[in-house]
Design a protein around this motif. Sequence first.
Motif, PDB file in Angstrom:
ATOM      1  N   GLY A 276       9.419 -11.318 -26.912  1.00 51.97           N
ATOM      2  CA  GLY A 276       8.808 -11.716 -28.297  1.00 51.97           C
ATOM      3  C   GLY A 276       9.847 -11.345 -29.432  1.00 51.97           C
ATOM      4  N   TYR A 277      10.128 -10.294 -29.353  1.00 53.11           N
ATOM      5  CA  TYR A 277      11.116  -9.898 -30.690  1.00 53.11           C
ATOM      6  C   TYR A 277      12.271 -10.865 -30.555  1.00 53.11           C
TER       7      TYR A 277
ATOM      8  N   MET B 100      11.525 -14.024 -32.039  1.00 59.12           N
ATOM      9  CA  MET B 100      11.498 -13.923 -33.427  1.00 59.12           C
ATOM     10  C   MET B 100      12.922 -13.912 -34.165  1.00 59.12           C
TER      11      MET B 100
ATOM     12  N   LEU C 276       3.164 -15.146 -33.984  1.00 62.40           N
ATOM     13  CA  LEU C 276       4.071 -15.294 -32.756  1.00 62.40           C
ATOM     14  C   LEU C 276       3.366 -15.073 -31.511  1.00 62.40           C
ATOM     15  N   TYR C 277       2.572 -13.889 -31.221  1.00 67.35           N
ATOM     16  CA  TYR C 277       1.588 -13.818 -30.118  1.00 67.35           C
ATOM     17  C   TYR C 277       0.571 -14.719 -30.049  1.00 67.35           C
TER      18      TYR C 277
ATOM     19  N   LYS D  87       8.809  -5.069 -22.101  1.00 64.79           N
ATOM     20  CA  LYS D  87       9.279  -6.255 -22.845  1.00 64.79           C
ATOM     21  C   LYS D  87       9.207  -7.268 -21.924  1.00 64.79           C
ATOM     22  N   LYS D  88       8.332  -8.178 -21.620  1.00 66.12           N
ATOM     23  CA  LYS D  88       8.135  -9.059 -20.763  1.00 66.12           C
ATOM     24  C   LYS D  88       8.982 -10.644 -21.243  1.00 66.12           C
TER      25      LYS D  88
ATOM     26  N   TYR E  53       9.810 -14.423 -21.621  1.00 63.07           N
ATOM     27  CA  TYR E  53       9.156 -15.573 -21.032  1.00 63.07           C
ATOM     28  C   TYR E  53      10.147 -16.939 -20.958  1.00 63.07           C
TER      29      TYR E  53
END
Lengths: 100, 149
Positions: A24-25, A28, A44-45, A66-67, A69
């Motif tokens: 995720g981060y 971003m 984002l999510y 932290k997964k 993607y």
Amino acid sequence: MTKSKFSEPTLFILISLAEQNRHGYAIMEDIQKNYDVKLGPGTLYGAISRLEKAGYIIAIETQDRKKPYKLTGEGQIYLTEQIKEIQKITNIGMKRLGLV
Amino acid sequence: MRWLVYLYPKTWRKRYGNELIDVLKQTDTSLKTIIDLLIGIIDAWHMELNERYIFSYRISQILVAVTIVNAFIVLKLKPLGEVIEVEIFATIAVLIAMLSLFLAVVTLVVSIFKFGKEGLTLKPKLTKTSVGLMGAYGVFMVTFLVLIN
């Protein structure tokens, strides 16, 4: 899933994942670096959950919280179609503005 | 700002909650972020409600409760007959409420017949209309109770 359900942030995410798997981060940060657009965590999510539900991205299972993607085959096809469509619009716009 | 994550639907939170908290830890706290999260919460609930099945037993429970409330109101109406005559607005409110309830039940039944199991979700417009009419019933019933008191 219809096209109208996806917006700009979802395209940014797909393009980001087309380069490499990201969490995720990192997505971003990549979007901010490349487009100067700061996506909020809610946006984002929201977009990630929609894309995951549509089967365009999948989360890679790790021990970490932290997964990362990953873009799926279906996601790649969808992104290609979208890019081609954007390209078509851009070409028409450029021609009409006398830029090419 | 982490507490805002708890406003997301449970299933959503289970899947993305930890990741979102991690991202929030690395994000500056600002009004923009809070507004963005609030919009995200509304969006997540919208998606959740569109997919969630309204279990038929829940609906039957609600309808039983509504029937009991209606029976209670009707029983109360008799001694309050004179008041109701005066309170024209209360009469109109209760009539609208009863009509809304009737239409809500009819639209829900039609939706279930038309869409089957999907009729119990909020996806079909008919079910949405039914829920809206149930809301109208609630509003007018509360108005009625306030007026007669």
